[in-house]
Design a protein around this motif. Sequence first.
Motif, short mmCIF file in Angstrom:
data_model
loop_
_atom_site.label_atom_id
_atom_site.label_comp_id
_atom_site.label_asym_id
_atom_site.label_seq_id
_atom_site.Cartn_x
_atom_site.Cartn_y
_atom_site.Cartn_z
N PRO A 6 -9.26 -30.69 -37.19
CA PRO A 6 -9.27 -29.06 -37.70
C PRO A 6 -8.16 -28.87 -37.12
O PRO A 6 -8.04 -27.90 -37.83
CB PRO A 6 -10.88 -29.10 -37.01
N GLU A 7 -7.66 -28.67 -36.01
CA GLU A 7 -6.46 -27.91 -34.89
C GLU A 7 -5.96 -27.90 -36.52
O GLU A 7 -4.51 -26.84 -36.03
CB GLU A 7 -6.44 -28.32 -33.80
N ARG A 28 -6.25 -25.56 -39.11
CA ARG A 28 -6.83 -23.89 -38.32
C ARG A 28 -5.47 -23.61 -38.45
O ARG A 28 -4.82 -22.28 -39.02
CB ARG A 28 -7.12 -23.75 -37.24
N GLN A 29 -4.35 -24.52 -37.97
CA GLN A 29 -2.87 -24.30 -37.58
C GLN A 29 -2.25 -23.21 -38.70
O GLN A 29 -1.49 -22.84 -39.66
CB GLN A 29 -1.88 -25.08 -36.79
N SER A 63 -2.86 -19.88 -40.58
CA SER A 63 -2.70 -19.20 -40.16
C SER A 63 -1.86 -18.42 -40.17
O SER A 63 -1.33 -17.33 -39.62
CB SER A 63 -3.28 -19.18 -38.28
N GLN A 117 -6.30 -14.57 -45.03
CA GLN A 117 -7.30 -14.32 -44.09
C GLN A 117 -7.27 -12.72 -43.84
O GLN A 117 -8.29 -13.13 -43.65
CB GLN A 117 -7.17 -15.79 -43.57
N GLU A 170 -12.32 -22.74 -42.70
CA GLU A 170 -13.38 -23.84 -42.00
C GLU A 170 -13.45 -24.77 -41.65
O GLU A 170 -12.99 -25.50 -42.76
CB GLU A 170 -14.24 -23.39 -41.78
N SER A 171 -12.83 -25.31 -40.71
CA SER A 171 -13.19 -26.98 -40.76
C SER A 171 -14.25 -27.41 -39.80
O SER A 171 -15.17 -27.23 -38.74
CB SER A 171 -11.78 -27.22 -39.80
#
Length: 259
Positions: A10-11, A14-15, A18, A26, A34-35
């Motif tokens: 998930p990270e 997210r990266q 972003s 966003q 979302e993850s």
Amino acid sequence: MRIDVITLFPEFIRQCASVGVVGRAQERNLLTVESWNPRDFATDNYRTVDGRTCGGGPGMVMLIQPLRAALAAARAAAPSAARTIYLSPQGARLTQARVAGLAREERLILLCGRYEGVDERLIEREVDEELSIGDYVLSGGELGAAVVIDAIGRLQDGALNDAASAEQDSFSNGLLDCPHYARPMQDALGAVPDVLQSGNHAMIRRWRLKQSLGRTWLRRPDLLARADLDGEARQLLEEFRREWLAAQCSQRAGNAPEP
């Protein structure tokens, strides 16, 4: 629009989501990413998410239970129905037209496989569509998910500072994009074409369409075979072909050895 991603990493998602246009989308509340990690839904002490392939053979397969629970949690996180997409080299090839269609959805769930893939029973019962970003195999679906998120995110109204940018992208009209230049007008590497310095918007539009057609003819003739060209486009393409062939002949003549 909301995109949920089922992933063991998930990270990473997210990266990727972003920064750049997607990060801006966003920030402007145009897109939510979302993850969900299937390991968080495993029921054993080892948080197991994979098992051996039935019938023997190398590699592991992602298990039904953790994935199904993660999907259920993602679906319950927002009220609107979500289309579930599995990123797979066996899926239909992702195109700009498909991206445009997906960008109009309220919600998507992207399922990222790992190892040898996902138990087929889960795909048959829980997945609406399989998508591929190319005819090659990656270690997992996360890179494919990042591609889908970026392609969709930039099409959200207000994500781009200039909405016309998306309209002029390659594939948006079935053709490749034309060349682009920036200042300075003169550089050691060459000059910006005169027409782009003319201020004549009609001529600039014509030049850009001509270059777009020509590039597509040279690099992706398969796209031209499917394009519905009007009279102006056919004329401009023929002009480009004649000019390009003449330039090739001139170059060959210039490189010919002296008699």
